[in-house]
Enzyme design. Structure first.
Site: not given
Ligand code: PEP
Length: 242
Positions: A5-7, A93, A95, A161, A167, A205
């Site tokens: 997942n490159w965000k 997600h 975020e 998650e 992160g 992480s």
């Protein structure tokens, strides 16, 4: 399965370099899917490149918008993802939940839409640090899993998650991951009455130092990797050696 997942990172150049290295070095195993989720604006570009490599790297989107929100300027719907060859989509997600304030109703609609469009959802759930400290983890997970109806359980990947691990460089301990994954699997089993097709992956992480211990647990069916997936060598090593 191993998911990158490159965000909100990358550029055409970085994506091309990453695909060049990963497709050269990766030893794809049919039973372990390799899924790449670049930023939405690069999905089409990425899809064209991964298909050219013939390595079987699958394309995943980091998001799409529920039709319940239409008309929505700037929105992207599930048909658009199908049109550009997306086979997976991340839904819920943390975020997105935090910043876009996605309700269970919206998430449930997204899960249904994705499945109807033959895009496999990677449905993210997890507690915040505050909720963990208040011993609310299991209640929060039950509430989040409410968005997932019984007929969709085996058509989804569930990603546990913990928000406090995303992160931060602080992954959850393996004993904690096993306890929570076992709890999630039990909840999913209760919904569906069978263990077939239930996949629970861990994210938060994951890196070169901890992936082995996490992935080797029989409670963990895969890894969702954010920051550490940006580096092509790191991602390839984790994929090849897990
Ligand atoms: C994520 O954003 O889904 C994630 C797991 O990020 P990181 O690996 O950087 O914690």
């Amino acid at each position: 399965m191993i998911i990158a997942n490159w965000k909100m990172n990358g550029s055409k150049e970085l994506i091309k370099n990453w695909i060049d290295v990963v497709s050269r070095d990766i030893e794809i195993n049919e039973t372990k899917e390799c899924i790449f989720c670049p930023p939405t604006c690069y999905l089409d570009f990425t899809g064209t490149l991964v298909r050219k490599t013939s390595k079987g790297i699958k394309l995943g989107s980091q998001q799409f918008d529920s039709e319940l929100l239409a008309p929505l300027t700037g929105g992207i719907n599930s048909q658009m993802l199908v049109d550009i060859g997306c086979e997976f989509v991340i839904i819920g997600h943390s975020e997105q939940r935090i910043h876009v304030d996605e309700s269970n109703q919206i998430l449930s609609n997204k899960l249904k839409t994705a499945i109807e469009m033959n895009i496999k959802p990677i449905f993210c759930i997890g507690e915040s640090l505050h909720q963990k400290k208040a011993n609310q983890t299991k209640d929060i997970l039950i509430d989040q899993l409410d968005a997932l109806t019984s007929s969709f359980v085996d058509k989804c990947i569930v990603a546990y998650e913990p928000v406090w691990a995303i992160g931060t460089g602080e992954n959850a301990e393996i004993s904690y991951i096993e306890e929570i994954h076992s709890f999630i699997k039990e909840e999913l089993r209760n919904k569906k009455n069978s263990t077939n097709g239930i996949s629970v992956v861990y994210g938060g992480s994951v890196n070169l130092d901890n992936y082995k211990e996490i992935y080797s647990s029989n409670m963990v069916d895969g890894l969702l990797i954010g920051g550490a997936s940006l580096d092509s060598d790191t991602f390839t090593k984790i994929y090849n050696m897990s």
